[in-house]
Design a protein around this motif. Structure first.
Motif, PDB file in Angstrom:
ATOM      1  N   MET A 167       0.843  -1.197   0.000  1.00  8.17           N
ATOM      2  CA  MET A 167       0.000   0.000   0.000  1.00  8.17           C
ATOM      3  C   MET A 167       0.880   1.250   0.000  1.00  8.17           C
ATOM      4  SD  MET A 167      -3.144  -0.973  -0.006  1.00  8.17           S
ATOM      5  CE  MET A 167      -2.759  -2.383  -0.986  1.00  8.17           C
ATOM      6  N   LEU A 169       3.843   1.469  -1.202  1.00 10.53           N
ATOM      7  CA  LEU A 169       4.401   1.627  -2.542  1.00 10.53           C
ATOM      8  C   LEU A 169       3.408   2.336  -3.450  1.00 10.53           C
ATOM      9  CD1 LEU A 169       6.678   0.969  -4.555  1.00 10.53           C
ATOM     10  CD2 LEU A 169       5.498  -1.150  -5.060  1.00 10.53           C
ATOM     11  N   GLY A 170       2.142   1.895  -3.391  1.00  9.04           N
ATOM     12  CA  GLY A 170       1.126   2.549  -4.209  1.00  9.04           C
ATOM     13  C   GLY A 170       1.030   4.035  -3.889  1.00  9.04           C
ATOM     14  N   LEU A 208      -3.333   5.019   2.753  1.00  8.57           N
ATOM     15  CA  LEU A 208      -2.481   4.187   1.898  1.00  8.57           C
ATOM     16  C   LEU A 208      -1.055   4.151   2.446  1.00  8.57           C
ATOM     17  CD1 LEU A 208      -3.653   2.824  -0.525  1.00  8.57           C
ATOM     18  CD2 LEU A 208      -2.738   4.597  -1.988  1.00  8.57           C
TER      19      LEU A 208
END
Lengths: 481, 460
Positions: A167, A169-170, A208
Motif C-alpha cells: 500500500m 508503494l502505491g 495508503l
C-alpha cells in the motif's frame, strides 16, 4: 561516509555467509562488524550536532530516483541506537551456542544494513527498498531459529507487513507522479507536491501510506501479529524487532507522513490519537494477565509505542521532541529488558512467571539489573524513561485535537498499569520462594558488559539528557511548522 | 528481417541435425550455439537500425522499428538462457531432440512476425506459426496420457480462439476496409464508430486474451502447463506468452489507440479478473508446477496494465516485464525440473541437500513476488507507475497491490518448504558444476535488472 554504515554490515554479512564455518568464527565476524559500525555511527551522530551529513548520487535517473542519504539529528540518533543495540546483542550472545551460526549472524548483519538504510534514506524509492530489505532477513531469522509455532506466526507477520508495504508503494508512486519536475522521489519534492494536493485526495492517500507504518509500530488494531512474533522469535531477533524495527514505523511517520500530507494528517489526527490511546490501555490490561514474561514485555511495548504515536499526531514541539528522545530511550530500555528475559530463560529453563521466583537470593546481580531496567521502563525519575515520558505527556497535554486533556488522562492510565504489571513481574521473578535453576550461575562477564552498557545509558541519560535532547532539538522544531 | 530468415534457417538446420548427428548432447550444444548466433543477428540489426525511420518490408506488411528489435533481442536472450539452463532436460523428454529445438526456432520466428507486423494478416500468420509448434511440444511426451491430453486440449481450444481471432479481423476489416494497422487507426474515430468494429475489437480481446491466458479465457492454462513436459512448460509459459502479449499491445496501441475509451473498461475488468483468479487459485495448489501455471496467469494480469496505461512508460514497462518475468520463470523451472516430486512436500529440505539450488530458487521467487532489488520488483514498479501516471484506473492499481500481497503467500510457500521443513528431496538428475554456474549467473542477471533497470528501459 554514510554509505559505509550500510556497506560494512553487508560486506561482513557476505563474508560470514561464505567463509565462516564455526560458531566462534561467525560470532567474531559479527562482533567486529558491530564494533566498526559503532565507531562509524558514533562519528556520524557527533557530526550531526553541527550540520546534517549528506551523500548524493544518481541511481535510476529515468524515474527520478537518487541514492541520497542524509543524516540529520533524527537519523543520526537512530543510527546510533541501531549500532548500540547491535553491539550489546553481539556482546551478550558471544558465549551462546546456536545451530547454523554463519547464517544466523549473516542475516542479523543484513537486517542491520537494511535498518541503517531506512533511517538514512532521503529518497522515497530508496527508503522503500530498504524498508523491504530489512524485513527479508528477519523473516528468515524468525522462521529458522524461532519457537514451535514459528512458521505460521512468521508468515502472518510477513504478510501483515507486506500488505502494508505494498500500500505504501502505491501511495509513494501516486505522490511521485504529482511531482511536476526534477527528481520525483526526493523528500523535498514529495513534500512540495504532497502538501499542494487537495484535502480530499490527501485524506485517502493518508491511509495508503499510514497502514504500512501502523502495522510496523504497531498501533491498535494492527498489532495482532506482534505478541506472537515477539514470543516465537529467538531473543536477538526480538530485540531487533522491538528496539529497532518498531522505530522504523515511528520514524517513517515523522519523516515521510507528517510533512508530506499535512491536510490528511490534520484530518485523521483525532482518529489515530484515539486508536493509539485505546491501544495503550488495551495492551497494558493484557500485559497484566500474562504469565509468560516475553509476552508481557511484548504487550508493554505496544503501550509504549502507542503513546509515541498518539503524540506524533498532536502537532506540538515539546511532544515531537519527546518522541525523538523516547525513541532512543525505549530502544535502550527494551533491549535491556529482553537481555534480562533471555538470561532468566537461560538460567531457569522457563519464562513462565508462576514457575519463577527468588532470583534475588540465587542471582543477586541479575535481580538488581532487572530492577533498574524495569524502573526505566516505568519511567521512574532519574532514569532515561522519565525524561522521554515527561516530554510525551507534556506534548499530549498541548495537543491540537479535541479532548486533548481526556486523552492525556486515559493515556496516563498506561503509566499506572505499567507500574502494576512491571512490579508484579519483579515480585514474581526476583522475590518469593527460590526456585531451582537449570544453570546455577549468576550473570556472566560478557552479559555483564552488555547490561552495564544499557544501565550506564539509562542512568546517564536520566541524570543528564542534554546530549540527546540537543541532537534532536533542531529536527523536532522543524517537524512542527 | 535477417533475424526472421535466420530463425527459420536455424530451425531447418536443427530439424536435420537429428538425422546427421547421433549424439543428443551435440544436438543440444548446437541449439545453444544457434540461439547465440540468433542473438548476435538481433544485436547486429539493433545496432545498425535507423532510429528515425523504421524499416518497412514486403509491401508494408512488416514494420521493423527499434522497439520491436529490442523486444526481439530480449526474447532471444531469454531463449538462450532457456537453452543453457533447461536444454539438458529437453533430452529426457524423448528421442527427437533436434526436432524439439527446431519447433522452438519456429516459435521464435512466429514471435518475430508478431513483434513486427504491420497488417492483421501478418499478425494472424505470426500467431499460427507460434501456436502450432506449441501444440506439438505440449504433446511430445507421447507415453504420458496427461501430455496427450494437454496437447489435445490446447489444440482444440486454440483452434477455437483462432476462429474467433479471424472473425474479429474480418469484422474489423468490414468496418475499416483495411488490414493495415495505420489505415485502421485512421478509419476509427470516436464520433461515428461502427458497431461492427466494436464487435470485432471484442472478438480480438477474447482471442488475444486466450493466447496470453487472461481470465476468463484462461481455463486451458493449468491443464496444459501441468500436463506438458516441464521443460516445454518453461518455454511456453515465458517466451510464448510474452510474444502473444507484445502482439496484443502492438495491435491496441497502433490500431485501436484512438478509440481507447471504448475498450478500456472491458480490458480493465479482464485484467482485474485475471489477477484475482490467477492469484487466488494459485494459493490452493498442491503442486509447484501447477502453482507456477496459475502464477503465470497472475503475471499476465500485470502485463495487461501496460496496454491499459498507453503511455511511454508503459512501453518501457513491457520490455522490462518481459525480460524480468521470462528470466525468473525460466530460472524457477530450471530448479523445479531437477526434482522428481513437484508437490510442495517434494521440496522439503532442499536447502540442506542442495543449498545453492535452494538459494537461486529463492532469488527467482523473490523476483516473481516483487521483492526490491530484483528484476521482478522493478518490472512491477514500472507497470504500476505507468498506470498511475495514466490516472483513470487507480482502483485497479490498489487491487493489483492487494493481489501482489497474496502472491507472496504462495511463492513463499516454496521457500518455507525448502528452508524451514525437513525432508529428503529426490533429484531427477545430478546438479553439475556447470548447472550451478549457469544458475548463479542467471540469478545475477535477475539482480542486475533489479538494480539498474535503465539499461533495459533507456535503450531508445
Amino acid at each position: 561516509m554514510l554509505c559505509f554504515l550500510i556497506l560494512v554490515p553487508v560486506v561482513f554479512s557476505l563474508f560470514t555467509f561464505l567463509f565462516t564455518k564455526t560458531n566462534d568464527g561467525a560470532k567474531s565476524m559479527a562482533l567486529i562488524s558491530s564494533i566498526l559500525t559503532m565507531g562509524l555511527a558514533g562519528y556520524v551522530s557527533a557530526q550531526t550536532y553541527a550540520a546534517p551529513m549528506v551523500m548524493d548520487m544518481p541511481w535510476i535517473p529515468t524515474i527520478g530516483v537518487r541514492f541520497n542519504l542524509v543524516a540529520d539529528g533524527m537519523s543520526g540518533m537512530l543510527v546510533l541506537l541501531t549500532a548500540i543495540v547491535y553491539l550489546v546483542v553481539m556482546i551478550a550472545w558471544i558465549n551462546k551456542e546456536m545451530p547454523l551460526p554463519a547464517s544466523f549472524f549473516g542475516l542479523m548483519l543484513l537486517a542491520q544494513a537494511g535498518l541503517m538504510g531506512v533511517f538514512l534514506a532521503n529518497d522515497a524509492f530508496l527508503f522503500y527498498t530498504f524498508w523491504e530489505l530489512a524485513l527479508i532477513p528477519v523473516y528468515f531469522l524468525c522462521s529458522l531459529w524461532g519457537g514451535e509455532k514459528r512458521i505460521q506466526v512468521t508468515m502472518k507477520f510477513f504478510l501483515y507487513t507486506f500488505v502494508g508495504s505494498l500500500m505504501l508503494l502505491g501511495g509513494l508512486i501516486y505522490l511521485a507522479m504529482q511531482v511536476p519536475s526534477g527528481d520525483a522521489y526526493s523528500l523535498n519534492n514529495l513534500i512540495a507536491a504532497g502538501s499542494k494536493l487537495p484535502a480530499g485526495t490527501q485524506n485517502w492517500l493518508f491511509w495508503l501510506i499510514f497502514i504500512a507504518f501502523a502495522v510496523k509500530m504497531p498501533i491498535f488494531p494492527f498489532h495482532t501479529w506482534q505478541p506472537d512474533t515477539y514470543e516465537q522469535s529467538p531473543t536477538p531477533v526480538t530485540i531487533v524487532l522491538s528496539a529497532l524495527m518498531v522505530k522504523m514505523g515511528v520514524f517513517a511517520v515523522l519523516k515521510w507522513l507528517l510533512p508530506v500530507l499535512p491536510a490528511g494528517v490534520a484530518y485523521w489526527s483525532n482518529t489515530v490519537v484515539i486508536l493509539s490511546v485505546i491501544g495503550i490501555v488495551y495492551a497494558s490490561c493484557l500485559a497484566i494477565v500474562q504469565t509468560d514474561i516475553k509476552r508481557l514485555v511484548a504487550y508493554s511495548s505496544i503501550a509504549h509505542i502507542g503513546l509515541m504515536s498518539a503524540v506524533a499526531f498532536s502537532h506540538n514541539t515539546v511532544g515531537m521532541h519527546g518522541i525523538l528522545v523516547q525513541m532512543f530511550n525505549h530502544g535502550i530500555n527494551i533491549t535491556g529488558m529482553w537481555l534480562m528475559v533471555s538470561m532468566i530463560e537461560n538460567r531457569y529453563g522457563t519464562r513462565d512467571m508462576t514457575k519463577l521466583g527468588g532470583m534475588a537470593s540465587t542471582a543477586p546481580v541479575m535481580a538488581i539489573a532487572l530492577v533498574i531496567v524495569s524502573f526505566a521502563g516505568i519511567a521512574l525519575p532519574l532514569t532515561n524513561g522519565f525524561v522521554g515520558e515527561f516530554m510525551l505527556f507534556n506534548g499530549l497535554f498541548g495537543a491540537q485535537i479535541p479532548n486533548a486533556m481526556a486523552m492525556m488522562i486515559i493515556a496516563g492510565l498506561g503509566v499506572i498499569l505499567g507500574a502494576v504489571y512491571t512490579l508484579n513481574m519483579i515480585q514474581k521473578t526476583a522475590y518469593g520462594e527460590a526456585k531451582a535453576m537449570v544453570v546455577a550461575k549468576d550473570i556472566s562477564v560478557n552479559e555483564m558488559i552488555g547490561v552495564a552498557i544499557i544501565i550506564t545509558l539509562i542512568l546517564f541519560l536520566g541524570f543528564y539528557p542534554k546530549p540527546l535532547t540537543d541532537m534532536t532539538m533542531q529536527v523536532a522544531t522543524a517537524l512542527v511548522r | 528481417m535477417n533475424a526472421i530468415i535466420a530463425s527459420t534457417v536455424f530451425g531447418v538446420i536443427m530439424m536435420f541435425s537429428g538425422i546427421l548427428v547421433d549424439n543428443k548432447k551435440t544436438v543440444t550444444s548446437l541449439a545453444v550455439v544457434l540461439f547465440l548466433a540468433l542473438l548476435g543477428v538481433n544485436g547486429f540489426e539493433l545496432a545498425t537500425a535507423d532510429p528515425k525511420s523504421p524499416q518497412v518490408l514486403f509491401n508494408n506488411m512488416l514494420k521493423i522499428d527499434k522497439m520491436s528489435l529490442w523486444f526481439n533481442t530480449i526474447i532471444t536472450a531469454s531463449c538462450l538462457i532457456y537453452a543453457l539452463l533447461i536444454g539438458k532436460e529437453v533430452r529426457k523428454v524423448g528421442s527427437h531432440v533436434g526436432e524439439y529445438f527446431a519447433l522452438m526456432f519456429f516459435i521464435v520466428c512466429g514471435l518475430y512476425l508478431l513483434s513486427t507486423y504491420n497488417t492483421l494478416l501478418m499478425m494472424f500468420l505470426g500467431i499460427e506459426i507460434m501456436s502450432i509448434p506449441q501444440y506439438i511440444l505440449a504433446g511430445s511426451d507421447k507415453k504420458n496420457l496427461k501430455s496427450s491430453e494437454a496437447s489435445l486440449k490446447y489444440f482444440l481450444m486454440g483452434a477455437f480462439s483462432t476462429g474467433i481471432l479471424l472473425m474479429g479481423i474480418t469484422l474489423l476489416f468490414g468496418a475499416t476496409h483495411s488490414f493495415y494497422i495505420s489505415d485502421i487507426a485512421g478509419m476509427l474515430n470516436n464520433e461515428n464508430l461502427n458497431p461492427m468494429a466494436l464487435t470485432g475489437i471484442l472478438f480480438l480481446i477474447v482471442a488475444m486474451g486466450f493466447k496470453m491466458s487472461a481470465a476468463p479465457m484462461h481455463t486451458w492454462t493449468p491443464d496444459v502447463y501441468d500436463g506438458s513436459p516441464t521443460a516445454f512448460t518453461a518455454f511456453m509459459a515465458t517466451v510464448g506468452k510474452a510474444g502473444a502479449f507484445f502482439a496484443f499491445m502492438r495491435l491496441f496501441y497502433g490500431a485501436l489507440g484512438t478509440i481507447s475509451s471504448h475498450w478500456t473498461m472491458v480490458l480493465a475488468i479482464v485484467t482485474a479478473l485475471t489477477l484475482l483468479i490467477g492469484n487466488v487459485t494459485a494459493v490452493f495448489q498442491q503442486s509447484v508446477k501447477r502453482m507456477l501455471a496459475y502464477s503465470s496467469i497472475a503475471q499476465a494480469g500485470f502485463m495487461l496494465f501496460a496496454i491499459l496505461a498507453m503511455n511511454a512508460m508503459a512501453i518501457q514497462a513491457v520490455l522490462l516485464y518481459s525480460l524480468a518475468y521470462c528470466v525468473a520463470t525460466i530460472g524457477v523451472f530450471a530448479v523445479v525440473v531437477k526434482l522428481k516430486d513437484y508437490t510442495y512436500d517434494g521440496f522439503n529440505g532442499l536447502a540442506k541437500k542442495e543449498p545453492l539450488l535452494a538459494f537461486v530458487a529463492t532469488i527467482f521467487l523473490f523476483s516473481l513476488a516483487g521483492i526490491p532489488l530484483t528484476g521482478g520488483f522493478m518490472a512491477k514498479y514500472y507497470v504500476l507507475a505507468a498506470l498511475t501516471k495514466q490516472g483513470n484506473l487507480l482502483w485497479l492499481v490498489i487491487f493489483a497491490l492487494l493481489m501482489a500481497a497474496i502472491s507472496v503467500y504462495y511463492y513463499f510457500r516454496v521457500i518455507v518448504s525448502m528452508y524451514f521443513k525437513t525432508g529428503e528431496p529426490e533429484l531427477s538428475s545430478e546438479v553439475t558444476v556447470t548447472d550451478k554456474i549457469l544458475l548463479v549467473g542467471t540469478s545475477l542477471v535477475v539482480i542486475a535488472i533489479g538494480i539498474f533497470p535503465q539499461f533495459i528501459t533507456d535503450i531508445f
